[in-house]
Enzyme design. Structure first.
Site, PDB file in Angstrom:
ATOM      1  N   CYS A  44       0.822  -1.215   0.000  1.00  0.00           N
ATOM      2  CA  CYS A  44       0.000   0.000   0.000  1.00  0.00           C
ATOM      3  C   CYS A  44       0.851   1.259   0.000  1.00  0.00           C
ATOM      4  O   CYS A  44       0.656   2.158  -0.807  1.00  0.00           O
ATOM      5  CB  CYS A  44      -0.935  -0.002   1.201  1.00  0.00           C
ATOM      6  SG  CYS A  44      -2.003   1.456   1.262  1.00  0.00           S
ATOM      7  N   CYS A  49      -1.553   1.661  -3.003  1.00  0.00           N
ATOM      8  CA  CYS A  49      -2.543   2.726  -2.809  1.00  0.00           C
ATOM      9  C   CYS A  49      -1.962   4.127  -2.754  1.00  0.00           C
ATOM     10  O   CYS A  49      -2.468   5.047  -3.396  1.00  0.00           O
ATOM     11  CB  CYS A  49      -3.337   2.498  -1.521  1.00  0.00           C
ATOM     12  SG  CYS A  49      -3.389   0.828  -0.899  1.00  0.00           S
ATOM     13  N   LYS A  52      -0.085   5.336  -5.998  1.00  0.00           N
ATOM     14  CA  LYS A  52      -1.135   5.385  -7.027  1.00  0.00           C
ATOM     15  C   LYS A  52      -1.996   6.626  -6.854  1.00  0.00           C
ATOM     16  O   LYS A  52      -2.335   7.306  -7.831  1.00  0.00           O
ATOM     17  CB  LYS A  52      -1.995   4.127  -6.942  1.00  0.00           C
ATOM     18  CG  LYS A  52      -3.195   4.119  -7.878  1.00  0.00           C
ATOM     19  CD  LYS A  52      -4.169   3.030  -7.477  1.00  0.00           C
ATOM     20  CE  LYS A  52      -4.830   3.349  -6.144  1.00  0.00           C
ATOM     21  NZ  LYS A  52      -5.684   2.240  -5.654  1.00  0.00           N
ATOM     22  N   TYR A 180     -10.132  -3.041 -10.852  1.00  0.00           N
ATOM     23  CA  TYR A 180      -9.947  -1.668 -10.390  1.00  0.00           C
ATOM     24  C   TYR A 180      -8.543  -1.146 -10.680  1.00  0.00           C
ATOM     25  O   TYR A 180      -8.364   0.044 -11.002  1.00  0.00           O
ATOM     26  CB  TYR A 180     -10.287  -1.553  -8.905  1.00  0.00           C
ATOM     27  CG  TYR A 180      -9.287  -2.151  -7.947  1.00  0.00           C
ATOM     28  CD1 TYR A 180      -8.288  -1.365  -7.373  1.00  0.00           C
ATOM     29  CD2 TYR A 180      -9.322  -3.502  -7.611  1.00  0.00           C
ATOM     30  CE1 TYR A 180      -7.372  -1.900  -6.494  1.00  0.00           C
ATOM     31  CE2 TYR A 180      -8.403  -4.045  -6.734  1.00  0.00           C
ATOM     32  CZ  TYR A 180      -7.428  -3.248  -6.181  1.00  0.00           C
ATOM     33  OH  TYR A 180      -6.513  -3.782  -5.318  1.00  0.00           O
ATOM     34  N   GLU A 184      -8.000   2.144 -12.892  1.00  0.00           N
ATOM     35  CA  GLU A 184      -7.325   3.286 -12.270  1.00  0.00           C
ATOM     36  C   GLU A 184      -6.122   3.738 -13.091  1.00  0.00           C
ATOM     37  O   GLU A 184      -5.942   4.935 -13.344  1.00  0.00           O
ATOM     38  CB  GLU A 184      -6.880   2.912 -10.854  1.00  0.00           C
ATOM     39  CG  GLU A 184      -8.034   2.818  -9.870  1.00  0.00           C
ATOM     40  CD  GLU A 184      -7.615   2.277  -8.512  1.00  0.00           C
ATOM     41  OE1 GLU A 184      -8.347   2.534  -7.544  1.00  0.00           O
ATOM     42  OE2 GLU A 184      -6.574   1.592  -8.419  1.00  0.00           O
ATOM     43  N   HIS A 438     -27.438  21.620   0.438  1.00  0.00           N
ATOM     44  CA  HIS A 438     -27.648  22.163  -0.909  1.00  0.00           C
ATOM     45  C   HIS A 438     -26.829  23.432  -1.106  1.00  0.00           C
ATOM     46  O   HIS A 438     -26.733  24.256  -0.190  1.00  0.00           O
ATOM     47  CB  HIS A 438     -29.139  22.472  -1.099  1.00  0.00           C
ATOM     48  CG  HIS A 438     -29.456  22.984  -2.466  1.00  0.00           C
ATOM     49  ND1 HIS A 438     -29.518  22.163  -3.574  1.00  0.00           N
ATOM     50  CD2 HIS A 438     -29.715  24.245  -2.906  1.00  0.00           C
ATOM     51  CE1 HIS A 438     -29.818  22.893  -4.629  1.00  0.00           C
ATOM     52  NE2 HIS A 438     -29.932  24.157  -4.248  1.00  0.00           N
ATOM     53  N   GLU A 443     -26.420  15.480  -1.786  1.00  0.00           N
ATOM     54  CA  GLU A 443     -27.820  15.606  -1.383  1.00  0.00           C
ATOM     55  C   GLU A 443     -28.725  14.630  -2.130  1.00  0.00           C
ATOM     56  O   GLU A 443     -29.808  14.263  -1.646  1.00  0.00           O
ATOM     57  CB  GLU A 443     -28.317  17.039  -1.588  1.00  0.00           C
ATOM     58  CG  GLU A 443     -28.437  17.481  -3.038  1.00  0.00           C
ATOM     59  CD  GLU A 443     -28.912  18.926  -3.158  1.00  0.00           C
ATOM     60  OE1 GLU A 443     -30.038  19.215  -2.701  1.00  0.00           O
ATOM     61  OE2 GLU A 443     -28.154  19.766  -3.689  1.00  0.00           O
TER      62      GLU A 443
END
Length: 460
Positions: A44, A49, A52, A180, A184, A438, A443
Site C-alpha cells: 500500500c 494505494c 497510485k 480496479y 485506475e 444544498h 444531497e
C-alpha cells in the site's frame, strides 16, 4: 520446563497489517521481531494505494485545466514533467516508509531487512541476518501481480509495480485487465496525456461491481479518451523496433510503446517454507485460515492479502487488531466483512458499500432500487457531458438500505460516510428524513424518492 524462544511473536511482512500487529503486541510488553524483504510499509505505502493516489492527483490536473477554462480562467499550454513528479513521489514514499520503520522501533520491535523463510513451525531463517525462533508467528506478506507466464512475449510487459518507476512516460500504452487496478491506471495514463487502450476479456469492466456501475463507468472513461476493447485478450506480444505489438483474440493488432498487465494479484506465498511449518493453502493458493486468522499450524496466523479474503489495506489493519486482541489479550475477535466501503480511484471515481442489485435479489428476495444520473453542477456549468450515478438498493421487507453505489466526483469521500449508515442498518425512511445539504452532489443520496420499475430500468 517450557521451551524458550527468541520472540513471543515474529511477523513476516511489514505492510500495514503486519506493522500494526507487531506494534500493538510490542506495546503490550511482548518480545516482537519483524522481517521485511523490500521496504517497510508494504504494498500500500510503497507500490500500491499511496503512490497510485499521488499519480491520480497528478493526472487529474488535465481535466482541472479544462474546468478552469470553462470558468473563464486563461490556462496557457500547461505541461507535465514526469521526472519531477517521480522524484517528489519517491521522496514522499521514502518519508512514509521511514515513519513505519521508526514507529516499529519506538514500540520496541526488532526489525530485520531480510527475506524470512520458515524452517519449521517455530524457526525463521533470514539468510545472512541469522536464524531466530518464535513462540507465535504471523504471516502478512501480501500479494503480488499475476501475469500469464505462458503468453508469448509476456517478458516485454510491465505490471503496476513497474508503472511507479518508469524512466519516461510512454506516448501510448495498452493496459490488459478490467479490474480496479487496470481502470485506475487507464485513467492515470490518459490524464497524463498518454494514448491509452484498455483491453479486457470479459463483457464489461469492473467485474463484481453493480451492473449499473459497470455500464456507467465504461461510458464515462471513454469520454476521457480511453479506448475500451471488450470480449478479447492477448494471444501474443511482439517486440518491434518501434514498440510492442499486441495481437488480440479478435484479430485486432495494435502497436503501443508500452503494455501493462493488470490481470489480478496472487498471495505472496512462494518460497516461504509453509509446508515445513504445517501451513496449508486453499485451492486458489492463499493461506488457509479460520475466522480468527489462525492457519492449520497451531502457533501460526495470517492476515491481509496473503489470505485472499478481502484485499483492502484497512481490512488488513482491522484483521491485525483482531489477531492481537484474540491471541495476546484473551479477547477473541473476528473482523466483520459485511458492508465494508471501498473505492476505485478511477476517473471518475467509484465508491460502493454493501450489496449490488444482483446480490441483493439473491440474498433478500424482494428489493426496491433507487437510481439517479445527473450532470454535476461544477462541470455542467461549461457544458461538459460527464454524468454522476447514484444508486440505493433497499430490502423491501424492512426498508433497510443494503447497498449504496456512487460514480462521480468525490465518490470515495461520500461512500465513507454512507458506509456508516449502511453498516448501521438504517432504513430508506431514515435516509430520507435526513435534511439535504444544498447545493451538493451528496444531497441526491437523501432525495431519491422514485423507485425503479422494470420499464425505467430498461430505459436507463
Amino acid at each position: 520446563m517450557p521451551e524458550t524462544y527468541d520472540y513471543d511473536l515474529f511477523v513476516i511482512g511489514a505492510g500495514s497489517g503486519g506493522v500494526r500487529a507487531a506494534r500493538l503486541t510490542a506495546l503490550g510488553g511482548k518480545r516482537v521481531g519483524i522481517a521485511e524483504e523490500y521496504r517497510y510499509g508494504g504494498t500500500c505505502v510503497v507500490r500500491g494505494c499511496v503512490p497510485k493516489k499521488f499519480m491520480v492527483y497528478a493526472s487529474e490536473f488535465s481535466h482541472i485545466f479544462e474546468t478552469a477554462r470553462g470558468y473563464g480562467w486563461t490556462v496557457d499550454n500547461p505541461t507535465f514533467d514526469w521526472p519531477t513528479f517521480l522524484e517528489a513521489k519517491d521522496v514522499e514514499i521514502g518519508r512514509l516508509s521511514g515513519i513505519y520503520a521508526a514507529n516499529l522501533g519506538k514500540a520496541g520491535v526488532d526489525t530485520f531487512h531480510a527475506r524470512a523463510v520458515l524452517k519449521d513451525a517455530h524457526t525463521i531463517d533470514m539468510g545472512d541476518k541469522g536464524t531466530v525462533t518464535a513462540e507465535k508467528i504471523l504471516i502478512a506478506t501480501g500479494g503480488r501481480p499475476w501475469v500469464p507466464e505462458d503468453l508469448p512475449g509476456i517478458e516485454h510487459v510491465i505490471t503496476s509495480e513497474e508503472a511507479f518507476h518508469l524512466p519516461q512516460l510512454p506516448k501510448s500504452i495498452m493496459i490488459a485487465g478490467g479490474g480496479y487496478i487496470a481502470v485506475e491506471f487507464a485513467g492515470i495514463f490518459a490524464g497524463l496525456g498518454v494514448e491509452t487502450t484498455l483491453v479486457y476479456r470479459g463483457p464489461n469492466i469492473l467485474r463484481g461491481f453493480d451492473d449499473d456501475v459497470r455500464a456507467h463507468m465504461a461510458g464515462e472513461i471513454e469520454k476521457r479518451g480511453i479506448k475500451v476493447v471488450l470480449g478479447c485478450q492477448h494471444e501474443s506480444i511482439e517486440k518491434t523496433e518501434t514498440g510492442l505489438v499486441s495481437h488480440l483474440g479478435n484479430g485486432m493488432t495494435l502497436e503501443t510503446e508500452q503494455i501493462m498487465f493488470a490481470t489480478g494479484r496472487v498471495p505472496h506465498v512462494k518460497g516461504l517454507g509453509l509446508d515445513k511449518a504445517g501451513v496449508e493453502l486453499t485451492e486458489h493458493g492463499a493461506i488457509k485460515v479460520d475466522g480468527h486468522s489462525k492457519t492449520t499450524a497451531d502457533n501460526i496466523w495470517a492476515i491481509g492479502d496473503v489470505t485472499d479474503r478481502m484485499n483492502l489495506t484497512p481490512v488488513a489493519i482491522r484483521e491485525a487488531v483482531a489477531f492481537h486482541e484474540t491471541v495476546f489479550r484473551n479477547n477473541p475477535q473476528a473482523f466483520d466483512y459485511e458492508a465494508v466501503p471501498t473505492a476505485v480511484f478511477s476517473q471518475p471515481p467509484v465508491g460502493v458499500v454493501g450489496l449490488t442489485e444482483s446480490e441483493a435479489r439473491k440474498a433478500c428476495g424482494e428489493i426496491d432500487v433507487y437510481l439517479t444520473r445527473f450532470r454535476p453542477m461544477k462541470t455542467a456549468f461549461y457544458g461538459d457531458d460527464e454524468r454522476t450515478l447514484m444508486k440505493l438498493v433497499v430490502r423491501a421487507a424492512d426498508d433497510r438500505v443494503v447497498g449504496c453505489h456512487i460514480v462521480g466526483p468525490d465518490a470515495p469521500e461520500m461512500i465513507q460516510l454512507a458506509g456508516i449508515a449502511v453498516k448501521a442498518g438504517l432504513t430508506k425512511a431514515q435516509w430520507d428524513a435526513t435534511c439535504a445539504v444544498h447545493p451538493s452532489a451528496a444531497e441526491e443520496l437523501v432525495t431519491m424518492r422514485d423507485k425503479q420499475t422494470p420499464q425505467s430500468m430498461s430505459a436507463g
